[in-house]
Design an enzyme around this catalytic site. Structure first.
Site, PDB file in Angstrom:
ATOM      1  N   VAL A 168       0.801  -1.223   0.000  1.00  0.00           N
ATOM      2  CA  VAL A 168       0.000   0.000   0.000  1.00  0.00           C
ATOM      3  C   VAL A 168       0.836   1.276   0.000  1.00  0.00           C
ATOM      4  O   VAL A 168       0.310   2.362  -0.254  1.00  0.00           O
ATOM      5  CB  VAL A 168      -0.981   0.028   1.197  1.00  0.00           C
ATOM      6  CG1 VAL A 168      -2.008  -1.082   1.076  1.00  0.00           C
ATOM      7  CG2 VAL A 168      -0.240  -0.022   2.525  1.00  0.00           C
ATOM      8  N   TYR A 178       2.939   4.147  16.423  1.00  0.00           N
ATOM      9  CA  TYR A 178       1.598   3.628  16.139  1.00  0.00           C
ATOM     10  C   TYR A 178       0.534   4.676  16.446  1.00  0.00           C
ATOM     11  O   TYR A 178      -0.359   4.947  15.622  1.00  0.00           O
ATOM     12  CB  TYR A 178       1.363   2.363  16.969  1.00  0.00           C
ATOM     13  CG  TYR A 178       0.037   1.688  16.700  1.00  0.00           C
ATOM     14  CD1 TYR A 178      -0.201   1.056  15.487  1.00  0.00           C
ATOM     15  CD2 TYR A 178      -0.959   1.667  17.671  1.00  0.00           C
ATOM     16  CE1 TYR A 178      -1.416   0.425  15.240  1.00  0.00           C
ATOM     17  CE2 TYR A 178      -2.173   1.041  17.430  1.00  0.00           C
ATOM     18  CZ  TYR A 178      -2.397   0.423  16.212  1.00  0.00           C
ATOM     19  OH  TYR A 178      -3.598  -0.186  15.978  1.00  0.00           O
TER      20      TYR A 178
END
Length: 253
Positions: free
Chosen positions: A60, A159
């Site tokens: 991606v 994250y």
């Protein structure tokens, strides 16, 4: 947005939340294209889901690979649905035992989680904008953030930052794409049964499960898929980040 007859792209579709979502959309009559790394279980997952599913190997973060995957998903039918589930959760403290957080570690997580989401959304929006509207819409893009976007724990520097970026991207994208009749919505899951969670020791998984007030367990991928399904079908859901977390609020550790 009608699911039956629509083409759908699901990134991270070989496992976890992506797999559950792809299976649910296929069961509802969509033709689903699973985007995942060549090393994933993509082929097996597509075969398990059935004839309505096609695996498209794709990173991606790579523009040309995503553009080709979107073209394949749009080749013989309108691409109406995109669900971005691809992501990583590489841990790291800003100042760890080995010193400062390596910038390359931080940027890799942000590039996959945020950059990959934006890359897929941009390429998909370009394809959707060329389609004829159906029931007043051209498409819907669903992204995956995390409750860590709002209550990041120690060790989740990269994250949390990446997922906060996904949440922050949602409203401006929805406002921009409104003129093209394309909606953008984000789901922020809490503690779910995913391959990331499965990598933890059983004791740690049990401890995390008890943190959710109700239901006092880990979320199931099919519950994420059910919300994605509802978002597709409810045209008033747009520009929002929806927490799917059983009322959990993460502590610092």
């Amino acid at each position: 947005m009608r699911i039956t007859g629509s083409h759908a792209v699901v990134t991270g579709g070989a496992s976890g939340l992506g797999r559950a979502t792809a299976a649910r959309l296929a069961a509802r009559g969509a033709r689903v294209f699973l985007l995942d790394l060549p090393s994933s279980r993509g082929e097996d997952t597509a075969a398990e889901i059935g004839d309505a599913a096609t695996f498209v190997p794709c990173d991606v973060t790579q523009v040309e690979e995503v553009r080709a995957a979107v073209a394949a998903a749009s080749a013989d039918g309108p691409l109406r649905i995109v669900v971005n589930c691809a992501g990583v959760a590489t841990p790291g403290k800003l100042l760890g035992r080995d010193g400062p957080l390596p910038l390359e570690t931080f940027l890799r997580v942000v590039n996959i989680n945020l950059g990959g989401t934006v890359n897929v959304a941009a390429q998909a929006a370009a394809a959707m904008a060329q389609t004829d509207p159906a029931d007043g819409e051209r498409g819907v893009i669903i992204n995956t953030a995390s409750v860590a976007a709002f209550e990041g724990q120690i060790g989740q520097i990269a994250y949390s930052a990446s997922k906060a970026g996904v949440a922050g991207f949602t409203l401006p994208a929805a406002r921009e794409l409104a003129s093209s009749l394309i909606r953008v919505v984000t789901i922020a899951p809490g503690l779910f049964e995913t391959p990331m969670m499965a990598g933890l020791p059983p004791q740690a998984q049990e401890s995390l499960a008890t943190k959710t007030p109700h239901p006092a367990r880990l979320g199931r991928p099919d519950e994420f898929a059910a919300l994605a399904e509802h978002i597709v079908e409810n045209p008033m859901l747009n520009g929002e980040t929806i927490r799917l977390d059983g009322a959990v609020r993460l502590e610092p550790r």
